[in-house]
Design a protein around this motif. Structure first.
Motif, PDB file in Angstrom:
ATOM      1  N   SER A  23      -8.371   2.501   3.799  1.00 55.95           N
ATOM      2  CA  SER A  23      -9.130   1.551   2.982  1.00 55.95           C
ATOM      3  C   SER A  23      -8.209   0.778   2.030  1.00 55.95           C
ATOM      4  O   SER A  23      -8.349  -0.438   1.857  1.00 55.95           O
ATOM      5  N   ILE A  24      -7.244   1.469   1.438  1.00 54.01           N
ATOM      6  CA  ILE A  24      -6.273   0.798   0.551  1.00 54.01           C
ATOM      7  C   ILE A  24      -5.445  -0.202   1.355  1.00 54.01           C
ATOM      8  O   ILE A  24      -5.200  -1.330   0.911  1.00 54.01           O
ATOM      9  N   MET A  25      -5.029   0.185   2.554  1.00 54.09           N
ATOM     10  CA  MET A  25      -4.270  -0.745   3.416  1.00 54.09           C
ATOM     11  C   MET A  25      -5.069  -2.023   3.673  1.00 54.09           C
ATOM     12  O   MET A  25      -4.535  -3.132   3.593  1.00 54.09           O
ATOM     13  N   LEU A  26      -6.337  -1.850   3.979  1.00 48.46           N
ATOM     14  CA  LEU A  26      -7.193  -3.013   4.270  1.00 48.46           C
ATOM     15  C   LEU A  26      -7.345  -3.905   3.034  1.00 48.46           C
ATOM     16  O   LEU A  26      -7.348  -5.126   3.146  1.00 48.46           O
ATOM     17  N   ALA A  27      -7.447  -3.268   1.859  1.00 47.93           N
ATOM     18  CA  ALA A  27      -7.573  -4.040   0.611  1.00 47.93           C
ATOM     19  C   ALA A  27      -6.274  -4.793   0.308  1.00 47.93           C
ATOM     20  O   ALA A  27      -6.295  -5.949  -0.132  1.00 47.93           O
ATOM     21  N   ILE A  28      -5.130  -4.150   0.554  1.00 49.45           N
ATOM     22  CA  ILE A  28      -3.840  -4.825   0.355  1.00 49.45           C
ATOM     23  C   ILE A  28      -3.731  -6.010   1.318  1.00 49.45           C
ATOM     24  O   ILE A  28      -3.295  -7.105   0.939  1.00 49.45           O
ATOM     25  N   LYS A  29      -4.142  -5.793   2.564  1.00 45.89           N
ATOM     26  CA  LYS A  29      -4.129  -6.871   3.564  1.00 45.89           C
ATOM     27  C   LYS A  29      -4.949  -8.074   3.087  1.00 45.89           C
ATOM     28  O   LYS A  29      -4.554  -9.235   3.269  1.00 45.89           O
ATOM     29  N   GLU A  30      -6.096  -7.787   2.469  1.00 48.26           N
ATOM     30  CA  GLU A  30      -6.990  -8.854   1.993  1.00 48.26           C
ATOM     31  C   GLU A  30      -6.520  -9.451   0.662  1.00 48.26           C
ATOM     32  O   GLU A  30      -7.112 -10.405   0.165  1.00 48.26           O
ATOM     33  N   GLY A  31      -5.491  -8.862   0.067  1.00 47.27           N
ATOM     34  CA  GLY A  31      -4.992  -9.361  -1.219  1.00 47.27           C
ATOM     35  C   GLY A  31      -5.830  -8.930  -2.406  1.00 47.27           C
ATOM     36  O   GLY A  31      -5.702  -9.481  -3.502  1.00 47.27           O
ATOM     37  N   THR A  32      -6.693  -7.906  -2.204  1.00 48.97           N
ATOM     38  CA  THR A  32      -7.567  -7.452  -3.300  1.00 48.97           C
ATOM     39  C   THR A  32      -7.061  -6.173  -3.966  1.00 48.97           C
ATOM     40  O   THR A  32      -7.677  -5.682  -4.906  1.00 48.97           O
ATOM     41  N   ALA A  33      -5.945  -5.636  -3.470  1.00 48.32           N
ATOM     42  CA  ALA A  33      -5.366  -4.436  -4.095  1.00 48.32           C
ATOM     43  C   ALA A  33      -3.857  -4.607  -4.188  1.00 48.32           C
ATOM     44  O   ALA A  33      -3.235  -5.197  -3.302  1.00 48.32           O
ATOM     45  N   PRO A  34      -3.261  -4.087  -5.257  1.00 45.25           N
ATOM     46  CA  PRO A  34      -1.807  -4.171  -5.416  1.00 45.25           C
ATOM     47  C   PRO A  34      -1.128  -3.006  -4.680  1.00 45.25           C
ATOM     48  O   PRO A  34      -1.800  -2.081  -4.208  1.00 45.25           O
ATOM     49  N   PRO A  35       0.211  -3.014  -4.588  1.00 44.92           N
ATOM     50  CA  PRO A  35       0.921  -1.836  -4.094  1.00 44.92           C
ATOM     51  C   PRO A  35       0.449  -0.595  -4.867  1.00 44.92           C
ATOM     52  O   PRO A  35       0.222  -0.669  -6.076  1.00 44.92           O
ATOM     53  N   THR A  36       0.288   0.496  -4.160  1.00 42.30           N
ATOM     54  CA  THR A  36      -0.394   1.664  -4.729  1.00 42.30           C
ATOM     55  C   THR A  36       0.342   2.952  -4.402  1.00 42.30           C
ATOM     56  O   THR A  36       0.796   3.151  -3.270  1.00 42.30           O
ATOM     57  N   LEU A  37       0.431   3.827  -5.409  1.00 43.78           N
ATOM     58  CA  LEU A  37       0.889   5.203  -5.223  1.00 43.78           C
ATOM     59  C   LEU A  37      -0.292   6.117  -5.519  1.00 43.78           C
ATOM     60  O   LEU A  37      -0.988   5.926  -6.520  1.00 43.78           O
ATOM     61  N   ARG A  38      -0.506   7.091  -4.651  1.00 42.76           N
ATOM     62  CA  ARG A  38      -1.685   7.947  -4.774  1.00 42.76           C
ATOM     63  C   ARG A  38      -1.300   9.407  -4.548  1.00 42.76           C
ATOM     64  O   ARG A  38      -0.508   9.705  -3.654  1.00 42.76           O
TER      65      ARG A  38
END
Length: 255
Positions: A23-38
């Motif tokens: 889900s985070i990958m898809l959000a990054i692809k769409e430009g709605t999430a920044p690089p993320t560490l989890r």
């Protein structure tokens, strides 16, 4: 110093854990999430197999069912891994494929991102090093295994940091017949794989490891971790992926 969104330690079942990563990958692809560490844990404990493996070849399904252990296929390659709720923290780091951290050479990419793990171990007083292709070793033994994929225009690397290790249970879950689990086999694994508690000979806690990992990734990658949460949209997509993909027979037994 670049900012990364930081999703601090959460606990989910296997299906939601893998769904959140996608889900985070898809959000990054769409430009709605920044690089993320989890950072995350697995409850119930689980076994994950690499995307190219066969579930029945690798995992004792009946044992998992009767002992409440989840089993799941990852979207990353690599081998089968047992994720013990009490015995590890898993991290994932995600960014666009064009990000400078996403080195084009796979080994360089692993080496750079695994420097966060090595620095984390420094904070615990453990000397460790990167061993290609994708391991971190201490005293010649594996203490972190990692896997990567590049899809959805993103790089995802996730890996497990072994706090503790129950070799007998691991063997029972992975497809090794009980009669073959010999003292020699267990000793052989203990020669190749270790854990933080085993190295330090003390009961390192989850919060202690969590703190070391937070500092380690921030310092090694020179990133400013901005503690945050998943967006409502990411949670919604993750829930859908968990239900319609990661928990399904078709996905987990597809090969």
């Amino acid at each position: 110093m670049e900012e990364f969104r930081f999703i601090d330690l959460e606990t989910h079942d296997a299906y939601m854990n893998m769904a959140i990563d996608e889900s985070i990958m898809l959000a990054i692809k769409e430009g709605t999430a920044p690089p993320t560490l989890r950072f995350y844990r697995w409850n119930p404990s689980a076994v994950s197999i690499g995307t190219f493996q066969g579930m029945r070849d690798e995992v004792d399904i009946e044992f998992c069912k009767s002992n409440g252990v989840d089993y799941i296929r990852r979207i990353t390659g690599g081998g089968a891994v047992y994720h013990d709720y009490e015995g590890e923290i898993t991290y994932s780091i995600l960014m666009p494929k064009k990000h400078p951290f996403a080195k084009t050479d796979i080994i360089d990419s692993y080496k750079f991102l695994c420097s966060g793990i090595i620095k984390s171990f420094d904070h615990l007083g453990i000397e460790s090093e990167f061993k290609p292709i994708n391991d971190v070793i201490a005293g010649g033994k594996k203490v972190s295994v990692n896997a990567m994929t590049r899809r959805h225009g993103c790089l995802l690397q996730h890996g497990t940091i072994l706090l503790d290790l129950d070799v007998t249970r691991m063997f029972t879950i992975l497809k090794v017949p009980l009669e073959k689990i010999s003292d020699k086999m267990i000793a052989d694994v203990k020669e190749r794989v270790t854990s933080i508690r085993d190295i330090l000979k003390r009961n390192v806690t989850i919060p202690e490891l969590q703190e070391a990992m937070t500092k380690g990734f921030s310092e090694a990658l020179n990133i400013d971790l901005q503690t945050s949460k998943l967006s409502e949209e990411e949670i919604k997509i993750a829930s859908k992926l968990a239900e319609e993909k990661y928990s399904t027979y078709d996905w987990n037994f597809s090969r």
